[in-house]
Design a protein around this motif. Structure first.
Motif, PDB file in Angstrom:
ATOM      1  N   VAL A  51       0.930  -1.220   0.045  1.00  0.00           N
ATOM      2  CA  VAL A  51      -0.180   0.059   0.085  1.00  0.00           C
ATOM      3  C   VAL A  51       0.900   1.259   0.112  1.00  0.00           C
ATOM      4  O   VAL A  51       1.902   1.263   0.761  1.00  0.00           O
ATOM      5  CB  VAL A  51      -0.968   0.035   1.280  1.00  0.00           C
ATOM      6  N   VAL A  52       0.375   2.165  -0.853  1.00  0.00           N
ATOM      7  CA  VAL A  52       1.364   3.430  -1.086  1.00  0.00           C
ATOM      8  C   VAL A  52       0.589   4.702  -0.733  1.00  0.00           C
ATOM      9  O   VAL A  52      -0.751   4.719  -0.867  1.00  0.00           O
ATOM     10  CB  VAL A  52       2.156   3.376  -2.528  1.00  0.00           C
ATOM     11  N   ARG A  53       1.051   5.987  -0.518  1.00  0.00           N
ATOM     12  CA  ARG A  53       0.642   7.026  -0.556  1.00  0.00           C
ATOM     13  C   ARG A  53       0.618   7.761  -1.769  1.00  0.00           C
ATOM     14  O   ARG A  53       1.683   7.965  -2.252  1.00  0.00           O
ATOM     15  CB  ARG A  53       0.996   7.932   0.738  1.00  0.00           C
ATOM     16  N   ALA A  98       5.551   2.092   1.838  1.00  0.00           N
ATOM     17  CA  ALA A  98       5.249   1.618   3.156  1.00  0.00           C
ATOM     18  C   ALA A  98       6.740   1.663   3.973  1.00  0.00           C
ATOM     19  O   ALA A  98       6.813   1.689   5.096  1.00  0.00           O
ATOM     20  CB  ALA A  98       4.731   0.239   3.398  1.00  0.00           C
ATOM     21  N   ASP A  99       7.790   1.423   3.194  1.00  0.00           N
ATOM     22  CA  ASP A  99       9.259   1.605   3.852  1.00  0.00           C
ATOM     23  C   ASP A  99       9.815   2.949   4.125  1.00  0.00           C
ATOM     24  O   ASP A  99      11.059   2.911   4.188  1.00  0.00           O
ATOM     25  CB  ASP A  99      10.111   0.559   3.323  1.00  0.00           C
ATOM     26  N   GLU A 154      -0.748   7.571   7.747  1.00  0.00           N
ATOM     27  CA  GLU A 154      -0.075   6.600   7.181  1.00  0.00           C
ATOM     28  C   GLU A 154      -0.451   5.289   7.665  1.00  0.00           C
ATOM     29  O   GLU A 154      -0.556   4.822   8.953  1.00  0.00           O
ATOM     30  CB  GLU A 154       1.203   6.827   6.826  1.00  0.00           C
ATOM     31  N   SER A 155      -0.609   4.185   6.685  1.00  0.00           N
ATOM     32  CA  SER A 155      -0.784   2.793   7.120  1.00  0.00           C
ATOM     33  C   SER A 155      -1.709   2.599   7.992  1.00  0.00           C
ATOM     34  O   SER A 155      -1.705   1.833   9.065  1.00  0.00           O
ATOM     35  CB  SER A 155       0.531   2.434   7.523  1.00  0.00           C
ATOM     36  N   THR A 156      -2.775   3.112   7.923  1.00  0.00           N
ATOM     37  CA  THR A 156      -3.921   3.162   8.922  1.00  0.00           C
ATOM     38  C   THR A 156      -4.875   1.660   8.336  1.00  0.00           C
ATOM     39  O   THR A 156      -5.036   1.449   7.292  1.00  0.00           O
ATOM     40  CB  THR A 156      -4.799   4.227   9.028  1.00  0.00           C
ATOM     41  N   VAL A 157      -5.412   0.839   9.203  1.00  0.00           N
ATOM     42  CA  VAL A 157      -5.900  -0.247   9.179  1.00  0.00           C
ATOM     43  C   VAL A 157      -7.272  -0.358   9.930  1.00  0.00           C
ATOM     44  O   VAL A 157      -7.366   0.147  11.155  1.00  0.00           O
ATOM     45  CB  VAL A 157      -5.060  -1.556   9.670  1.00  0.00           C
TER      46      VAL A 157
END
Length: 344
Positions: A51-53, A98-99, A154-157
């Motif tokens: 997943v990317v922004r 993500a990294d 970012e990276s919210t689930v």
């Protein structure tokens, strides 16, 4: 008269001596909760790195504001799916991985009719890719997980269930997007373009919209629609389509009717709108008709109808097999090219 002693009943229940009452009278909530949590964690571990922004720059000349959204890598060589409204007509975008790395990407194709866009990363990187699943096999109540960057977090689930299937959603072009998934997995601005993932770790939708002011009413474009859009953009750079002037949703055929008509398939597309003056209306199609085949090819879902009405059918007589009432009919339709103003 029967004397009822609750203490005696409780004692007998524990001893398992009352007929019809199991000794297992409670559910291990902790065990069930752990299983649910582990399913979500596994999905996030598998798909999260893909997943990317998506960031777009402002362009005053084009009256385009900059913004952010989400996307998902669907091939290791750098194909990324996102929403059309996220890229806002830009030709290039910047992606935050993500990294924490950032890379550049160009817009390979933009299909506002389905609110989908396909990006190609231009930097030399190899990325973990998520797999597009088969959205036709989804069921209401099925666990789903949304991953993205809502409101810049970012990276919210978030997790929820498939609330409904076969919804229609109007794109910014005015066209109805068919076979949309409704979910209660919480979405917010910034989630757009991110993946809706099944418990098997497959992307079964691309998150696209919420109803403002509502709670738990969110929508995603089905993965089968996305797969078709991706293949067309890769092949043509756009999505040429034929237009017949209908909208519909996937329905299960009544078993008795299917048997009576000698049908092997279990689903079709029920027409909920037929545009006046359009090719379908001229051919005699009506709301309530159920399309089950197009030129002999089975139509078992709205995504099949969208896929089969490709640009190759423009101006070519096309035979639709439909259920009208309790009878089969074959109707010849002449598709025309769909323009921005046309819906289906």
């Amino acid at each position: 008269m029967f004397d009822f002693d609750p203490l005696l009943v409780d004692d007998e229940r524990r001893d398992g001596e009352i007929p019809g009452i199991s000794r297992e009278t409670t559910i291990d909530d902790t065990r069930l909760f752990d299983a649910y949590s582990q399913a979500v964690v596994d999905v996030v571990d598998l798909v999260g790195p893909s997943v990317v922004r998506v960031e777009t720059a402002a362009d005053p000349a084009a009256k385009r504001r900059g913004g952010t959204g989400s996307g998902v890598v669907i091939s290791p060589d750098g194909l990324v799916l996102t929403n059309s409204h996220v890229v806002q007509g830009a030709s290039s975008v910047r992606l935050a991985l993500a990294d924490a790395r950032t890379v550049n990407a160009r817009v390979m194709g933009n299909d506002p009719h389905t609110d989908l866009a396909l990006l190609r990363i231009v930097d030399d990187v190899s990325l973990p890719a998520a797999r597009l699943g088969d959205s036709k096999g989804l069921k209401r109540g099925q666990l789903v997980v949304a991953i993205g960057n809502p409101l810049g977090f970012e990276s919210t689930v978030t997790a929820g269930v498939v609330s409904a299937l076969g919804r229609s959603l109007r794109a910014q072009t005015g066209r109805l997007i068919d076979d949309v998934i409704q979910t209660d997995a919480a979405l917010n601005p910034g989630n757009s373009g991110g993946p809706l993932v099944s418990s098997r770790g497959e992307v079964i939708g691309i998150n696209t919209a919420v109803i403002a002011g509502a709670q738990g009413i969110c929508f995603a474009v089905a993965s089968n629609t996305a797969s078709h859009v991706v293949s067309e953009i890769v092949r043509h750079g756009r999505v040429p389509r034929a237009f017949i002037g209908v909208s519909g949703q996937t329905v299960v055929l009544p078993r008795r009717l299917a048997v009576a008509l000698g049908l092997a398939q279990a689903r079709g597309v029920a027409l909920d709108a037929v545009e006046a003056g359009g090719p379908a209306a001229h051919a005699g199609l009506q709301t309530g008709n159920i399309v089950i085949a197009l030129d002999g090819q089975p139509v078992t879902g709205a995504d099949d109808l969208v896929r089969l009405l490709s640009g190759a059918r423009i101006g070519i007589e096309t035979v639709l097999t439909v259920i009208a009432g309790a009878a089969l009919r074959r109707v010849t339709v002449m598709p025309v090219e769909r323009t921005r103003e046309r819906e289906t």
